[in-house]
Design a protein around this motif. Structure first.
Motif, mmCIF file in Angstrom:
data_model
loop_
_atom_site.group_PDB
_atom_site.id
_atom_site.type_symbol
_atom_site.label_atom_id
_atom_site.label_comp_id
_atom_site.label_asym_id
_atom_site.label_seq_id
_atom_site.Cartn_x
_atom_site.Cartn_y
_atom_site.Cartn_z
ATOM 1 N N LYS A 46 0.805 -1.215 0.000
ATOM 2 C CA LYS A 46 0.000 0.000 0.000
ATOM 3 C C LYS A 46 0.841 1.271 0.000
ATOM 4 N N ARG A 47 1.883 1.309 0.834
ATOM 5 C CA ARG A 47 2.683 2.534 0.902
ATOM 6 C C ARG A 47 3.363 2.817 -0.434
ATOM 7 N N VAL A 48 3.847 1.768 -1.091
ATOM 8 C CA VAL A 48 4.472 1.941 -2.408
ATOM 9 C C VAL A 48 3.419 2.332 -3.431
ATOM 10 N N ARG A 49 2.273 1.685 -3.363
ATOM 11 C CA ARG A 49 1.184 2.002 -4.289
ATOM 12 C C ARG A 49 0.773 3.465 -4.166
ATOM 13 N N ASP A 50 0.694 3.953 -2.938
ATOM 14 C CA ASP A 50 0.340 5.357 -2.734
ATOM 15 C C ASP A 50 1.428 6.283 -3.285
ATOM 16 N N LYS A 51 2.684 5.896 -3.088
ATOM 17 C CA LYS A 51 3.799 6.726 -3.548
ATOM 18 C C LYS A 51 3.831 6.815 -5.073
ATOM 19 N N LEU A 52 3.460 5.719 -5.743
ATOM 20 C CA LEU A 52 3.528 5.672 -7.209
ATOM 21 C C LEU A 52 2.177 5.943 -7.865
ATOM 22 N N ALA A 53 1.212 6.399 -7.089
ATOM 23 C CA ALA A 53 -0.126 6.654 -7.628
ATOM 24 C C ALA A 53 -0.054 7.639 -8.794
ATOM 25 N N GLY A 54 -0.704 7.278 -9.888
ATOM 26 C CA GLY A 54 -0.718 8.133 -11.072
ATOM 27 C C GLY A 54 0.479 7.956 -11.983
ATOM 28 N N LEU A 70 3.659 2.240 -17.370
ATOM 29 C CA LEU A 70 3.949 3.591 -16.895
ATOM 30 C C LEU A 70 2.959 4.579 -17.492
ATOM 31 N N SER A 71 2.631 5.585 -16.715
ATOM 32 C CA SER A 71 1.797 6.665 -17.225
ATOM 33 C C SER A 71 2.511 7.383 -18.369
ATOM 34 N N SER A 72 1.743 7.850 -19.340
ATOM 35 C CA SER A 72 2.338 8.584 -20.464
ATOM 36 C C SER A 72 2.934 9.910 -20.017
ATOM 37 N N SER A 73 2.578 10.358 -18.805
ATOM 38 C CA SER A 73 3.111 11.620 -18.289
ATOM 39 C C SER A 73 4.101 11.402 -17.148
ATOM 40 N N ALA A 74 4.598 10.170 -16.999
ATOM 41 C CA ALA A 74 5.478 9.852 -15.870
ATOM 42 C C ALA A 74 6.715 10.745 -15.832
ATOM 43 N N SER A 75 7.260 11.075 -16.998
ATOM 44 C CA SER A 75 8.497 11.865 -17.028
ATOM 45 C C SER A 75 8.258 13.336 -16.721
ATOM 46 N N ASP A 76 6.999 13.749 -16.491
ATOM 47 C CA ASP A 76 6.746 15.135 -16.113
ATOM 48 C C ASP A 76 7.326 15.444 -14.739
ATOM 49 N N ASP A 77 7.451 14.412 -13.903
ATOM 50 C CA ASP A 77 8.095 14.578 -12.606
ATOM 51 C C ASP A 77 9.606 14.545 -12.828
ATOM 52 N N VAL A 83 15.233 8.770 -13.258
ATOM 53 C CA VAL A 83 15.212 7.309 -13.159
ATOM 54 C C VAL A 83 14.891 6.682 -14.508
ATOM 55 N N LEU A 84 13.897 7.195 -15.196
ATOM 56 C CA LEU A 84 13.535 6.643 -16.506
ATOM 57 C C LEU A 84 14.696 6.769 -17.486
ATOM 58 N N GLY A 85 15.441 7.870 -17.411
ATOM 59 C CA GLY A 85 16.599 8.033 -18.285
ATOM 60 C C GLY A 85 17.662 6.987 -18.019
ATOM 61 N N VAL A 86 17.947 6.745 -16.734
ATOM 62 C CA VAL A 86 18.954 5.750 -16.368
ATOM 63 C C VAL A 86 18.541 4.355 -16.842
ATOM 64 N N PHE A 87 17.251 4.033 -16.705
ATOM 65 C CA PHE A 87 16.757 2.707 -17.083
ATOM 66 C C PHE A 87 16.415 2.604 -18.569
ATOM 67 N N ALA A 111 13.740 7.653 -5.586
ATOM 68 C CA ALA A 111 13.852 9.042 -6.018
ATOM 69 C C ALA A 111 12.781 9.918 -5.378
ATOM 70 N N LEU A 112 11.564 9.400 -5.288
ATOM 71 C CA LEU A 112 10.482 10.177 -4.696
ATOM 72 C C LEU A 112 10.653 10.335 -3.191
ATOM 73 N N GLU A 113 11.225 9.334 -2.542
ATOM 74 C CA GLU A 113 11.452 9.413 -1.095
ATOM 75 C C GLU A 113 12.619 10.334 -0.753
ATOM 76 N N LEU A 114 13.669 10.305 -1.564
ATOM 77 C CA LEU A 114 14.912 11.003 -1.227
ATOM 78 C C LEU A 114 15.135 12.276 -2.035
ATOM 79 N N GLY A 115 14.182 12.594 -2.905
ATOM 80 C CA GLY A 115 14.368 13.748 -3.788
ATOM 81 C C GLY A 115 14.539 15.068 -3.073
ATOM 82 N N SER A 116 14.067 15.154 -1.842
ATOM 83 C CA SER A 116 14.176 16.413 -1.106
ATOM 84 C C SER A 116 15.509 16.558 -0.382
ATOM 85 N N VAL A 117 16.281 15.476 -0.319
ATOM 86 C CA VAL A 117 17.552 15.534 0.423
ATOM 87 C C VAL A 117 18.764 15.217 -0.442
ATOM 88 N N LEU A 118 18.558 14.630 -1.616
ATOM 89 C CA LEU A 118 19.671 14.331 -2.514
ATOM 90 C C LEU A 118 19.566 15.186 -3.773
#
Length: 258
Positions: A46-54, A70-77, A83-87, A111-118
């Protein structure tokens, strides 16, 4: 991690990265790379599902443990874009568990968890190390990963100072990847089998339901595991890049797999 349970992967990450001094990038990669395991968990926790919602959803077959799209707009974030570029995955793509899905989604959560500190460069370094844990790739995998990271750096302006810094990142990825499959080189065959036994539900999800699977289900699972190990190419288990590990050490690892 093939040959080791997710719990063991996390324990190894917490104990240290195996280099001196310990690399925070490698420790973070080790801690995050098994966050998603759709085959074992029957989908996303659930926690991962909530984090990746949308950002991601089960493919048209609707099976949580199967392919995800993947959402067609995933790279908007901008964090997910790194991450998508690396993969080397495009928005709208569908991936299954054997095509790097677990590693990709784990890296997205990281990336979503650590984006504010890295920084984005640091996120890319951790993502590269997680990408490196996609198992049993050809020997060219890390050369291609180096080229990919250089291209992503140029495209997104991540801030790598030199080609040498990119190569150092690939060295970290090799260490993480080889440590992730270290049980394949265990001197104690029993230790290897013990850890591999725990991973049988990964390829045979019915074993995750101990009160309902049949003897036939168990026999099929054993056959699948035996067939996988029989077909496995030893040179695709451990990898090297730019002298890491040195040639003798790498040859010893491959010899022990055989």
């Amino acid at each position: 991690a093939p040959g080791r349970s997710p719990r063991e992967s996390l324990r190894r990450a917490v104990e240290g990265c195996g280099c001196d001094p310990p690399s925070p990038v490698e420790v973070l990669a080790g801690a995050f790379h098994d966050i998603v395991y759709v085959q074992v968990d029957g989908g996303l926790p659930k926690r991962v599902r909530d984090k990746l919602a949308g950002l991601v959803a089960p493919a048209s077959d609707g099976t949580p443990s199967g392919s995800w799209t993947l959402s067609s707009s995933a790279s908007d974030d901008p964090l997910v874009q790194v991450v998508l570029g690396v993969f080397r995955v495009k928005p709208g793509a569908s991936l299954g568990p054997l095509a790097g899905l677990n590693e990709l989604l784990s890296a997205m959560v990281m990336a979503l968890e650590l984006g504010s500190v890295l920084t984005r460069k640091q996120l890319a370094q951790v993502a590269v190390c997680i990408c490196g844990t996609i198992p049993f790739r050809p020997s060219s995998h890390f050369d291609e990963l180096c080229q990919t990271l250089a291209a992503v750096d140029q495209e997104l302006g991540l801030g790598f100072s030199s080609p040498a810094e990119i190569e150092d990142t690939i060295h970290m990825a090799v260490r993480v990847a080889n440590r992730d499959v270290e049980n394949f080189a265990a001197e104690d065959v029993g230790q290897f089998l013990d850890n591999t036994w725990e991973l049988m539900p990964e390829g045979s999800p019915m074993l995750s339901q101990p009160t309902t699977y049949t003897i036939r289900d168990f026999r099929v699972a054993l056959g699948k595991m035996e067939g996988f190990l029989a077909r496995l190419n030893p040179v695709h288990v451990f990898h090297g890049f730019g002298g890491v590990p040195d040639g003798q050490a790498l040859n010893n690892l491959v010899r022990r797999v055989k």
